[in-house]
Design a protein around this motif. Structure first.
Motif, mmCIF file in Angstrom:
data_model
loop_
_atom_site.group_PDB
_atom_site.id
_atom_site.type_symbol
_atom_site.label_atom_id
_atom_site.label_comp_id
_atom_site.label_asym_id
_atom_site.label_seq_id
_atom_site.Cartn_x
_atom_site.Cartn_y
_atom_site.Cartn_z
ATOM 1 N N LEU A 165 0.836 -1.198 0.000
ATOM 2 C CA LEU A 165 0.000 0.000 0.000
ATOM 3 C C LEU A 165 0.871 1.248 0.000
ATOM 4 C CD1 LEU A 165 -2.809 1.305 0.158
ATOM 5 C CD2 LEU A 165 -2.582 1.246 2.655
ATOM 6 N N LEU A 166 1.959 1.215 0.771
ATOM 7 C CA LEU A 166 2.885 2.347 0.777
ATOM 8 C C LEU A 166 3.467 2.564 -0.613
ATOM 9 C CD1 LEU A 166 4.559 4.521 2.160
ATOM 10 C CD2 LEU A 166 6.134 2.723 2.938
ATOM 11 N N GLY A 167 3.874 1.494 -1.285
ATOM 12 C CA GLY A 167 4.426 1.623 -2.635
ATOM 13 C C GLY A 167 3.399 2.121 -3.628
ATOM 14 N N ALA A 168 2.171 1.612 -3.546
ATOM 15 C CA ALA A 168 1.118 2.043 -4.464
ATOM 16 C C ALA A 168 0.764 3.508 -4.232
ATOM 17 C CB ALA A 168 -0.120 1.172 -4.286
ATOM 18 N N THR A 169 0.771 3.924 -2.971
ATOM 19 C CA THR A 169 0.482 5.319 -2.659
ATOM 20 C C THR A 169 1.566 6.222 -3.229
ATOM 21 O OG1 THR A 169 -0.651 4.633 -0.638
ATOM 22 C CG2 THR A 169 -0.003 6.940 -0.791
ATOM 23 N N PHE A 225 -6.409 -10.030 -3.875
ATOM 24 C CA PHE A 225 -5.946 -8.661 -3.630
ATOM 25 C C PHE A 225 -4.822 -8.280 -4.595
ATOM 26 C CE2 PHE A 225 -7.210 -8.388 1.172
ATOM 27 C CZ PHE A 225 -8.543 -8.502 0.817
ATOM 28 N N SER A 226 -3.915 -9.208 -4.874
ATOM 29 C CA SER A 226 -2.842 -8.917 -5.828
ATOM 30 C C SER A 226 -3.422 -8.674 -7.227
ATOM 31 C CB SER A 226 -1.832 -10.060 -5.865
ATOM 32 O OG SER A 226 -1.073 -10.105 -4.672
ATOM 33 N N GLN A 227 -4.423 -9.464 -7.592
ATOM 34 C CA GLN A 227 -5.074 -9.246 -8.883
ATOM 35 C C GLN A 227 -5.717 -7.864 -8.946
ATOM 36 O OE1 GLN A 227 -7.529 -12.878 -8.598
ATOM 37 N NE2 GLN A 227 -6.563 -13.563 -10.503
ATOM 38 N N ARG A 228 -6.356 -7.475 -7.850
ATOM 39 C CA ARG A 228 -6.994 -6.153 -7.820
ATOM 40 C C ARG A 228 -5.958 -5.037 -7.849
ATOM 41 N NH1 ARG A 228 -11.356 -7.260 -2.981
ATOM 42 N NH2 ARG A 228 -12.849 -8.541 -4.153
ATOM 43 N N MET A 229 -4.861 -5.215 -7.109
ATOM 44 C CA MET A 229 -3.800 -4.207 -7.120
ATOM 45 C C MET A 229 -3.308 -3.970 -8.541
ATOM 46 S SD MET A 229 -1.597 -2.129 -5.543
ATOM 47 C CE MET A 229 -1.163 -2.522 -3.838
ATOM 48 N N ALA A 230 -3.020 -5.054 -9.252
ATOM 49 C CA ALA A 230 -2.506 -4.926 -10.612
ATOM 50 C C ALA A 230 -3.497 -4.217 -11.522
ATOM 51 C CB ALA A 230 -2.157 -6.308 -11.167
ATOM 52 N N LYS A 231 -4.789 -4.465 -11.336
ATOM 53 C CA LYS A 231 -5.808 -3.820 -12.166
ATOM 54 C C LYS A 231 -5.978 -2.345 -11.821
ATOM 55 C CE LYS A 231 -8.580 -7.956 -13.163
ATOM 56 N NZ LYS A 231 -9.905 -8.612 -12.969
ATOM 57 N N GLN A 232 -5.819 -2.006 -10.547
ATOM 58 C CA GLN A 232 -6.045 -0.631 -10.123
ATOM 59 C C GLN A 232 -4.897 0.289 -10.507
ATOM 60 O OE1 GLN A 232 -7.252 -0.521 -5.918
ATOM 61 N NE2 GLN A 232 -8.409 -2.413 -6.257
ATOM 62 N N LEU A 233 -3.680 -0.214 -10.508
ATOM 63 C CA LEU A 233 -2.537 0.624 -10.847
ATOM 64 C C LEU A 233 -2.562 0.995 -12.328
ATOM 65 C CD1 LEU A 233 0.291 -1.178 -8.837
ATOM 66 C CD2 LEU A 233 -0.871 0.962 -8.238
ATOM 67 N N GLY A 234 -2.021 2.161 -12.645
ATOM 68 C CA GLY A 234 -2.064 2.638 -14.017
ATOM 69 C C GLY A 234 -1.149 1.903 -14.965
ATOM 70 N N GLU A 257 -12.928 -9.540 4.075
ATOM 71 C CA GLU A 257 -12.307 -10.316 3.007
ATOM 72 C C GLU A 257 -10.946 -10.863 3.423
ATOM 73 O OE1 GLU A 257 -12.499 -8.695 -0.929
ATOM 74 O OE2 GLU A 257 -14.522 -7.875 -0.615
ATOM 75 N N ARG A 258 -10.262 -10.192 4.335
ATOM 76 C CA ARG A 258 -9.020 -10.754 4.876
ATOM 77 C C ARG A 258 -9.308 -12.068 5.601
ATOM 78 N NH1 ARG A 258 -5.303 -8.502 8.594
ATOM 79 N NH2 ARG A 258 -3.694 -9.649 7.487
ATOM 80 N N ALA A 259 -10.395 -12.115 6.363
ATOM 81 C CA ALA A 259 -10.763 -13.357 7.051
ATOM 82 C C ALA A 259 -10.969 -14.481 6.045
ATOM 83 C CB ALA A 259 -12.025 -13.134 7.883
ATOM 84 N N ARG A 260 -11.602 -14.158 4.911
ATOM 85 C CA ARG A 260 -11.808 -15.173 3.874
ATOM 86 C C ARG A 260 -10.471 -15.665 3.327
ATOM 87 N NH1 ARG A 260 -16.371 -11.832 0.423
ATOM 88 N NH2 ARG A 260 -18.062 -11.902 1.982
ATOM 89 N N LEU A 262 5.949 -4.896 -5.404
ATOM 90 C CA LEU A 262 4.962 -5.015 -4.343
ATOM 91 C C LEU A 262 4.645 -6.499 -4.139
ATOM 92 C CD1 LEU A 262 2.567 -2.142 -5.517
ATOM 93 C CD2 LEU A 262 4.700 -1.981 -4.201
ATOM 94 N N ASP A 263 5.027 -7.046 -2.985
ATOM 95 C CA ASP A 263 4.954 -8.489 -2.718
ATOM 96 C C ASP A 263 3.975 -8.751 -1.582
ATOM 97 O OD1 ASP A 263 5.403 -11.183 -2.317
ATOM 98 O OD2 ASP A 263 7.468 -10.958 -1.615
ATOM 99 N N GLY A 264 2.879 -9.501 -1.875
ATOM 100 C CA GLY A 264 1.872 -9.790 -0.869
ATOM 101 C C GLY A 264 0.941 -8.606 -0.710
ATOM 102 N N ASN A 265 0.045 -8.410 -1.682
ATOM 103 C CA ASN A 265 -0.600 -7.111 -1.868
ATOM 104 C C ASN A 265 -1.914 -6.927 -1.131
ATOM 105 O OD1 ASN A 265 0.783 -5.501 -4.367
ATOM 106 N ND2 ASN A 265 1.158 -7.699 -4.441
ATOM 107 N N VAL A 266 -2.142 -5.675 -0.732
ATOM 108 C CA VAL A 266 -3.448 -5.261 -0.247
ATOM 109 C C VAL A 266 -4.294 -4.851 -1.449
ATOM 110 C CG1 VAL A 266 -2.333 -4.385 1.846
ATOM 111 C CG2 VAL A 266 -2.928 -2.796 0.022
ATOM 112 N N ASP A 267 -5.567 -4.632 -1.195
ATOM 113 C CA ASP A 267 -6.467 -4.031 -2.188
ATOM 114 C C ASP A 267 -6.591 -2.563 -1.812
ATOM 115 O OD1 ASP A 267 -8.670 -2.955 -3.503
ATOM 116 O OD2 ASP A 267 -9.903 -4.751 -3.306
#
Length: 533
Positions: free
Chosen positions: A229-233, A475-484, A266-269, A247-252
């Motif tokens: 999250l820090l790197g994406a920010t 979450f990693s899939q979502r991170m990759a989609k959200q980044l430009g 979703e983290r619990a899931r 970014l290794d082990g990603n948040v959404d």
């Protein structure tokens, strides 16, 4: 998934002593103008003796430390400043040096200062040869003006008494709500000026100051877990200053910054997915390699439901509780090298609850300590335990970044709902931020909530494990989609984060960091070692 000697440095590099609060005024108006016009170069010097004591002896004469001043409030650069402590391990071949590589181990609340001294655990020799490795304790963490909610240990113990990690009964729930409110009241009284300035955005702006202080025109960075999250920010605030970010082990990012409750749900899931996969793998390898094999899923669920009624006594008199099993299982899912010992321990509980099964149990019981990862706040590698002086940066960051309802009156209903869909970890996950953040004393904090799609010249490399418990693969899939501009690479692996434990992923990351050759999007790699090997 990894040799014990390698995994033994994943998760808890925690500072033993605080450097001290280093929030200061900037003095005269002329001094303030000078301070805001340029970033002063990092003043590297010897690291303190207690810092050196935490790193391998072979590294102690190589590293240096510096405290970099950053604004407490970046919107008021002429106001008070606070110190962020850094450690540098220099490039092994100065003639081939490319620049600096900043590392964040996760959390929030992960003290990352000494990670630079452990670079060989995560990075290939070529990276060590060509980059200065920079570890740092983010603001409010470890030795960087630690944010503390209590004046004395006695105050902390009084609040922790009656605050349950897994509250189930009405009395436990009422007590936990009461004590979490007492905790946040203490934070409002004692936390000091950093309380309102602990957002990930503030840390990203600190990181840009540090980048300039070490003389780099652009940032090269590797972040683990929360560090993603820090790197994406950073990539979205400073896209033109981003050279190479891994970014290794990603948040959404979007979900975390817009709906804290749903993110934790979703983290619990994610933990449930990892547990189910581990139990299925146990059955696949058989009892010779996994003592708990033989309908492991059914056995685990029976253990959980039996413990819900009361503790189980093991031979020798040790009592096992539901909180103990859920907490230990959650912790050990981070590190596949512990799976064999964990499942042997689970089998001992199964036998104690079902004496007729004793004849079928042929393996001895192995104690499985919970990983010293501060409840997930230091997510990269476990080191031997060290004395820890607590800070309260975990909640300070999470409760600033993640929006929650301002009331926890409906906590019991929500926890029951989460538990129904995530039977092992739903309530456990709800007992953290969902219980505490509603009464956190910060109101309307400054925080980055997007956009997340600003274009960086070079793709950001997103790395995800299929069975990561703490940051599920989705979450990693979502991170990759959200980044430009991003490339997703995946590892068919268990455990939280992977760099240093997959030769294929490590090689791809090395080429990217060194040559700026991004890996092929969608590449899939294998871990070096599978669990139960």
């Amino acid at each position: 998934m990894t040799p014990a000697s390698t995994r033994a440095v994943r998760v808890a590099l925690v500072s033993a002593l605080a450097l001290g609060t280093v929030i200061t005024g900037l003095g005269t108006a002329s001094a303030q103008a000078e301070a805001t016009s340029t970033v002063r170069p990092a003043a590297w010097g010897p690291c303190a003796a207690d810092v050196l004591a935490e790193i391998p002896a072979a590294q102690r004469d190589k590293v240096s430390c510096a405290v970099q001043q950053v604004p407490v409030d970046h919107s008021r650069p002429r106001g008070d400043s606070t110190g962020v402590i850094m450690m540098k391990r220099p490039a092994l071949d100065p003639a081939k040096k490319i620049g600096s590589l900043f590392i964040n181990p996760g959390g929030p609340g992960g003290a990352g200062l000494i990670y630079s001294a452990y670079g060989s655990s995560f990075f290939t020799p070529e990276i060590l040869e060509k980059f200065d490795l920079i570890g740092f304790d983010p603001r409010g963490v470890g030795r960087s003006a630690p944010l503390r909610c209590f004046r004395t240990q006695e105050e902390a113990e009084a609040v922790n008494e009656g605050w349950f990690a897994l509250p189930i009964t009405k009395d436990e729930i009422a007590s936990s709500i009461r004590q979490s409110k007492a905790y946040t009241d203490y934070c409002g009284i004692n936390a000091g000026p950093l309380l309102n300035h602990m957002s990930t955005e503030a840390v990203a702006r600190d990181l840009d100051v540090m980048r300039e202080a070490v003389g780099d025109r652009q940032l090269t960075y590797v972040g683990f877990s929360y560090g993603t999250l820090l790197g994406a920010t950073y990539a979205n605030i400073f896209p033109q200053k981003s050279r190479a970010l891994v970014l290794d082990g990603n948040v959404d990012p979007h979900l975390r910054l817009t709906n804290g409750a749903q993110y934790d749900r979703e983290r619990a899931r994610g933990f449930e997915i990892a547990l189910d996969a581990m139990l299925r793998r146990c059955d696949t390898v058989g009892v010779a390699k996994c003592a708990f094999a033989g309908d492991a899923r059914k056995k685990f669920d029976k253990i959980r439901e039996t413990l819900r009624k009361g503790p189980t006594t093991l031979p020798g008199g040790t009592q096992v509780t539901l909180t103990g099993v859920v907490g230990r299982t959650s912790s050990n899912l981070y590190s596949p090298s512990t799976f064999k010992a964990l499942t042997t321990w689970l089998q001992s509980i199964h036998v104690a609850q079902n004496p007729s099964a004793a004849a079928l149990s042929v393996q001895s019981v192995v104690d499985v300590p919970m990983l010293n990862n501060l409840g997930g706040r230091a997510d990269v590698r476990v080191l031997p335990d060290t004395p820890y002086t607590a800070d309260d940066s975990y909640f300070a960051v999470n409760c600033t970044d993640k929006p929650f309802s301002r009331s926890n009156r409906n906590w019991a209903t929500t926890a029951a709902k989460w538990e129904k869909e995530s039977p092992t970890f739903g309530r456990y996950q709800a007992a953290a931020d969902l219980l505490t953040c509603p009464t956190w004393p910060t109101r309307n904090p400054d925080r980055w909530i997007g956009p997340w799609n600003r274009h960086t010249k070079n793709p950001v490399v997103v790395v995800g494990n299929y069975y990561d418990p703490a940051t599920q693969y989705l979450f990693s899939q979502r991170m990759a989609k959200q980044l430009g501009n991003a490339r997703l690479i995946s590892v068919d692996a268990f455990g939280h984060c992977i760099l240093g434990d997959s030769a294929g992923a490590d090689a791809a990351v090395t080429r990217y960091l060194v040559d700026l050759t991004a890996p092929v999007n969608g590449s899939v790699y294998q871990p070096n070692v599978q669990p139960f090997a």
